[in-house]
Design a protein around this motif. Sequence first.
Motif, PDB file in Angstrom:
ATOM      1  N   THR A 117      13.952   6.735   8.665  1.00 49.55           N
ATOM      2  CA  THR A 117      14.173   6.038   7.558  1.00 49.55           C
ATOM      3  C   THR A 117      13.955   6.555   6.442  1.00 49.55           C
ATOM      4  O   THR A 117      13.249   7.927   6.304  1.00 49.55           O
ATOM      5  CB  THR A 117      12.772   4.973   7.545  1.00 49.55           C
ATOM      6  OG1 THR A 117      11.287   5.996   7.820  1.00 49.55           O
ATOM      7  CG2 THR A 117      12.669   4.167   8.713  1.00 49.55           C
ATOM      8  N   LEU A 118      14.496   6.392   5.257  1.00 51.49           N
ATOM      9  CA  LEU A 118      14.866   7.049   4.077  1.00 51.49           C
ATOM     10  C   LEU A 118      13.869   6.320   2.952  1.00 51.49           C
ATOM     11  O   LEU A 118      13.970   6.879   1.658  1.00 51.49           O
ATOM     12  CB  LEU A 118      16.060   7.387   3.508  1.00 51.49           C
ATOM     13  CG  LEU A 118      17.092   7.938   4.682  1.00 51.49           C
ATOM     14  CD1 LEU A 118      18.361   7.960   4.232  1.00 51.49           C
ATOM     15  CD2 LEU A 118      16.589   9.381   4.729  1.00 51.49           C
ATOM     16  N   CYS A 119      13.315   5.476   3.039  1.00 44.03           N
ATOM     17  CA  CYS A 119      12.859   4.251   2.140  1.00 44.03           C
ATOM     18  C   CYS A 119      11.362   3.946   2.555  1.00 44.03           C
ATOM     19  O   CYS A 119      11.052   3.497   3.654  1.00 44.03           O
ATOM     20  CB  CYS A 119      13.717   2.916   2.251  1.00 44.03           C
ATOM     21  SG  CYS A 119      13.064   1.734   1.217  1.00 44.03           S
ATOM     22  N   ASP A 120      10.332   4.080   1.373  1.00 42.13           N
ATOM     23  CA  ASP A 120       8.898   3.851   1.995  1.00 42.13           C
ATOM     24  C   ASP A 120       8.953   2.343   2.076  1.00 42.13           C
ATOM     25  O   ASP A 120       8.110   1.986   2.954  1.00 42.13           O
ATOM     26  CB  ASP A 120       8.401   4.255   0.618  1.00 42.13           C
ATOM     27  CG  ASP A 120       8.302   5.851   0.438  1.00 42.13           C
ATOM     28  OD1 ASP A 120       8.528   6.577   1.263  1.00 42.13           O
ATOM     29  OD2 ASP A 120       8.009   6.227  -0.795  1.00 42.13           O
ATOM     30  N   LYS A 121       9.725   1.516   1.587  1.00 37.04           N
ATOM     31  CA  LYS A 121       9.654   0.011   1.778  1.00 37.04           C
ATOM     32  C   LYS A 121       9.699  -0.287   3.306  1.00 37.04           C
ATOM     33  O   LYS A 121       9.331  -1.093   3.999  1.00 37.04           O
ATOM     34  CB  LYS A 121      10.468  -0.564   0.853  1.00 37.04           C
ATOM     35  CG  LYS A 121      10.305  -0.677  -0.531  1.00 37.04           C
ATOM     36  CD  LYS A 121      11.243  -1.562  -1.296  1.00 37.04           C
ATOM     37  CE  LYS A 121      10.944  -1.413  -2.761  1.00 37.04           C
ATOM     38  NZ  LYS A 121      11.995  -2.043  -3.585  1.00 37.04           N
ATOM     39  N   VAL A 122      10.776   0.476   3.897  1.00 35.77           N
ATOM     40  CA  VAL A 122      11.006   0.051   5.341  1.00 35.77           C
ATOM     41  C   VAL A 122      10.164   1.125   6.423  1.00 35.77           C
ATOM     42  O   VAL A 122      10.268   0.573   7.526  1.00 35.77           O
ATOM     43  CB  VAL A 122      12.834   0.281   5.517  1.00 35.77           C
ATOM     44  CG1 VAL A 122      13.232   0.046   6.976  1.00 35.77           C
ATOM     45  CG2 VAL A 122      13.422  -0.631   4.664  1.00 35.77           C
ATOM     46  N   SER A 123       9.593   1.895   6.010  1.00 35.27           N
ATOM     47  CA  SER A 123       9.145   2.877   6.827  1.00 35.27           C
ATOM     48  C   SER A 123       7.923   2.347   7.913  1.00 35.27           C
ATOM     49  O   SER A 123       7.926   2.631   8.838  1.00 35.27           O
ATOM     50  CB  SER A 123       8.725   4.140   6.110  1.00 35.27           C
ATOM     51  OG  SER A 123       7.385   3.969   5.430  1.00 35.27           O
ATOM     52  N   GLY A 124       7.085   1.378   7.056  1.00 36.07           N
ATOM     53  CA  GLY A 124       6.019   0.831   7.938  1.00 36.07           C
ATOM     54  C   GLY A 124       6.669  -0.460   8.334  1.00 36.07           C
ATOM     55  O   GLY A 124       5.785  -1.309   8.928  1.00 36.07           O
ATOM     56  N   GLU A 125       7.503  -1.190   8.039  1.00 35.30           N
ATOM     57  CA  GLU A 125       8.085  -2.403   8.432  1.00 35.30           C
ATOM     58  C   GLU A 125       8.370  -2.248   9.891  1.00 35.30           C
ATOM     59  O   GLU A 125       8.825  -1.431  10.616  1.00 35.30           O
ATOM     60  CB  GLU A 125       9.188  -2.727   7.749  1.00 35.30           C
ATOM     61  CG  GLU A 125       9.401  -4.073   7.293  1.00 35.30           C
ATOM     62  CD  GLU A 125      10.649  -4.253   6.339  1.00 35.30           C
ATOM     63  OE1 GLU A 125      11.555  -4.757   6.817  1.00 35.30           O
ATOM     64  OE2 GLU A 125      10.751  -3.726   5.120  1.00 35.30           O
ATOM     65  N   ALA A 126       8.325  -3.626  10.407  1.00 38.46           N
ATOM     66  CA  ALA A 126       8.374  -4.048  11.907  1.00 38.46           C
ATOM     67  C   ALA A 126      10.131  -3.722  11.937  1.00 38.46           C
ATOM     68  O   ALA A 126      11.003  -4.385  11.208  1.00 38.46           O
ATOM     69  CB  ALA A 126       8.156  -5.128  12.465  1.00 38.46           C
TER      70      ALA A 126
END
Length: 166
Positions: free
Chosen positions: A85-94
């Motif tokens: 992942t390169l995006c903080d928004k997506v890193s913790g997303e299911a």
Amino acid sequence: MKNTYNVLFLCNRNSARSIMAESLLNRMGEGHFKAWSAGARPSGVVNPHALQLLREHDLPSQALHSKHWSEFETPQAPVFDFIITLCDKVSGEARPDWPGHGVSAHWSIEDPAEVFGDEAACREAVHHAFRLLTHRIGIFLSLPFSHFDHMALHEEVTRVGSERPG
């Protein structure tokens, strides 16, 4: 070393960072790596500054397009060895549970699409992301993959995400 490693780069919109990472790794990986990119909420278009930068560096750009990560949930999809992942928004997303149990890591890079201002500021944001990606992918490619177990490889690939050009 395995013949070819499959890598999926993820970000929110799949418009700049992950697109550039896909192109860079496909070129720098010299056939030992095959990269793809996708987004959680794809914009549907590739950032024009990112495309221009790829063309300036003679990197593959013609087949690149913004797409949802669900495209890689089909039985025909590649099995990924690495999901970055390169995006903080997506890193913790299911995220989908892609087959293969690839090594996951997060390489935080600011989204150049969120920079507003004149053309020079927008271009510089893309250039900054490109420099970080080029540096980190270079380090990633130098890792002795066959010397690590799954956990150690996860730690090393995660560590690459904190590297900055000197």
